[in-house]
Design an enzyme around this catalytic site. Structure first.
Site, short mmCIF file in Angstrom:
data_model
loop_
_atom_site.label_atom_id
_atom_site.label_comp_id
_atom_site.label_asym_id
_atom_site.label_seq_id
_atom_site.Cartn_x
_atom_site.Cartn_y
_atom_site.Cartn_z
N ASP A 14 0.83 -1.26 0.07
CA ASP A 14 0.01 0.05 -0.04
C ASP A 14 0.93 1.34 -0.02
OD1 ASP A 14 -2.50 1.20 -0.15
OD2 ASP A 14 -2.38 1.48 2.13
N GLY A 15 0.42 2.40 -0.80
CA GLY A 15 1.13 3.68 -0.83
C GLY A 15 1.58 4.07 -1.99
N GLY A 17 -0.09 5.37 -4.38
CA GLY A 17 -0.92 6.56 -4.83
C GLY A 17 -0.22 7.69 -4.16
N ARG A 18 0.02 7.43 -2.88
CA ARG A 18 0.65 8.62 -2.17
C ARG A 18 1.93 8.98 -2.64
NH1 ARG A 18 -0.86 6.17 3.39
NH2 ARG A 18 -1.38 4.29 2.06
N TRP A 19 2.52 7.86 -2.76
CA TRP A 19 4.07 8.19 -3.03
C TRP A 19 3.97 9.23 -4.62
CZ3 TRP A 19 6.74 7.55 -7.97
CH2 TRP A 19 8.29 7.65 -7.66
N ARG A 27 -1.46 9.13 -10.38
CA ARG A 27 -1.27 7.69 -9.27
C ARG A 27 -0.55 6.52 -9.98
NH1 ARG A 27 -4.28 7.76 -4.80
NH2 ARG A 27 -4.42 5.50 -5.14
N GLU A 61 -12.45 -4.46 -4.06
CA GLU A 61 -13.06 -3.18 -3.97
C GLU A 61 -12.19 -2.15 -4.79
OE1 GLU A 61 -12.14 -5.29 -1.07
OE2 GLU A 61 -14.25 -5.91 -1.05
N ASN A 62 -11.19 -2.60 -5.27
CA ASN A 62 -10.29 -1.58 -6.23
C ASN A 62 -10.96 -1.13 -7.56
OD1 ASN A 62 -7.13 -2.65 -4.98
ND2 ASN A 62 -8.42 -0.99 -4.27
N ARG A 181 -4.91 -1.90 8.88
CA ARG A 181 -6.04 -2.81 8.67
C ARG A 181 -5.61 -3.72 7.61
NH1 ARG A 181 -7.85 2.62 6.89
NH2 ARG A 181 -7.30 2.79 4.82
N ILE A 182 -6.60 -4.80 7.43
CA ILE A 182 -6.26 -6.01 6.51
C ILE A 182 -6.92 -5.59 5.12
CG2 ILE A 182 -8.39 -7.30 7.38
CD1 ILE A 182 -5.27 -9.33 7.87
C1 IPE Z 1 -5.37 -2.68 -0.34
O1 IPE Z 1 -5.06 -1.27 -0.45
C2 IPE Z 1 -5.42 -3.36 -1.54
C3 IPE Z 1 -4.02 -3.45 -2.25
C4 IPE Z 1 -2.93 -3.27 -1.94
C5 IPE Z 1 -4.11 -4.26 -3.43
P1 IPE Z 1 -6.35 -0.37 -0.52
O2 IPE Z 1 -5.49 1.09 -0.67
O3 IPE Z 1 -7.24 -0.62 -1.48
O4 IPE Z 1 -6.91 -0.50 1.05
P2 IPE Z 1 -7.84 0.60 1.72
O5 IPE Z 1 -9.08 1.16 0.92
O6 IPE Z 1 -7.00 1.86 1.96
O7 IPE Z 1 -8.21 -0.23 2.87
C1 IPE Z 2 -1.73 0.06 -3.14
O1 IPE Z 2 -1.48 1.45 -3.25
C2 IPE Z 2 -1.74 -0.36 -4.70
C3 IPE Z 2 -3.31 -0.98 -4.89
C4 IPE Z 2 -4.13 -0.63 -4.36
C5 IPE Z 2 -3.17 -1.36 -6.49
P1 IPE Z 2 -2.45 2.56 -3.33
O2 IPE Z 2 -2.84 2.95 -4.62
O3 IPE Z 2 -3.77 2.15 -2.45
O4 IPE Z 2 -1.93 3.72 -2.73
P2 IPE Z 2 -2.43 4.68 -1.64
O5 IPE Z 2 -2.95 4.00 -0.54
O6 IPE Z 2 -3.41 5.50 -2.46
O7 IPE Z 2 -1.40 5.83 -1.18
MG MG Z 3 -4.13 2.55 -0.41
#
Ligand code: IPE
Ligand code: IPE
Ligand code: MG
Length: 239
Positions: A14-15, A17-19, A27, A61-62, A181-182
């Protein structure tokens, strides 16, 4: 005390998008960087003797993300597979995809099948990519299989029908990006995983960060419901 190196590591990457947002980039640029981090992480797992790496690449959910991000992630997957399969073979990595394929396009589905077939004989590292995966989907599909076969629902029969039944449960579950969180990852399989949370954004999670997580894991006592004293006496018997 657990064995020093986990047999199976699972990661919520995770992260991304923020990066990207911090750098005023789209993103999807973060997801691209995330693929590089994953490449390095997978290689390092092999070098450290980790036998199974399971990553969360796209959750059930993505799909709720902006359409251009969803299509960007699909394209990136196909591109990365096309590019990386020869190297995976050279490193002895078997790739398997876990999740609901029915919602994926023909092109993506074909890419997954091709990569799985091309690496099927490799045995050094098993690399599970959870794509359109959700822990609840997994439990539901397992129950549906049992119902269709008229089998009794027990812990054991469900366990055998889960999507990752072909490998042991994760010993260490890492989540980067600071959230604790999971997010519907391995709900069933993580019952006794050691949890490790890193504030590093996934593109910044390098080999040293992975080593830190493994070292932290080595310091944990995995009791599986028993007491410390019981573990100490069974260690003595085993020695
Ligand atoms: C969890 O990350 C899914 C993946 C890393 C693929 P998300 O960024 O989708 O999780 P939430 O929505 O913050 O819980
Ligand atoms: C996790 O990074 C990768 C996927 C869910 C595909 P995010 O895209 O959720 O990054 P943040 O949480 O927005 O920084
Ligand atoms: Mg995320």
């Amino acid at each position: 005390m657990g064995t020093a190196v986990p047999h199976h590591i699972a990661i919520v990457m995770d992260g991304n998008g923020r990066w990207a947002t911090k750098r005023y980039l789209p993103r999807v640029a973060g997801h691209k960087k995330g693929v590089d981090a994953l490449r390095a992480c997978l290689r390092h797992c092999g070098e450290r003797g980790v036998k199974v790496l399971t990553v969360f690449a796209f959750s059930s959910e993505n799909w709720n993300r902006p359409p251009e991000e969803v299509s960007g992630l699909m394209e990136l997957l196909v591109l990365a597979l096309g590019r990386e399969v020869p190297d995976l073979n050279a490193e002895g990595v078997r790739i398997r995809f876990v999740g609901d394929r029915s919602a994926l396009s023909d092109k993506v589905r074909a890419g997954l099948l091709q990569a799985e077939a091309a690496t099927a004989a490799n045995t050094r590292v098993l690399f599970n990519v959870c794509f359109n995966y959700g822990g609840r989907w997994d439990i539901a599909q397992a129950a549906q299989q049992l119902a269709a076969r008229g089998e009794a629902i027990t812990e054991q029969s469900l366990d055998r029908a889960m999507a990752l039944a072909y490998c042991a449960d994760p010993d260490l579950l890492i989540r980067t990006g600071g959230e604790k969180r999971i997010s519907n990852f391995l709900l069933w399989q993580a019952a006794y995983s050691e949890l490790y949370f890193s504030d590093k954004l996934w593109p910044e999670f390098d080999e040293a960060a992975l080593d830190e997580a493994i070292a932290d894991y080595a310091s944990r006592e995995r009791r599986f419901g028993r007491t410390s004293e019981q573990l100490a006496s069974s260690d003595k018997k085993a020695a």
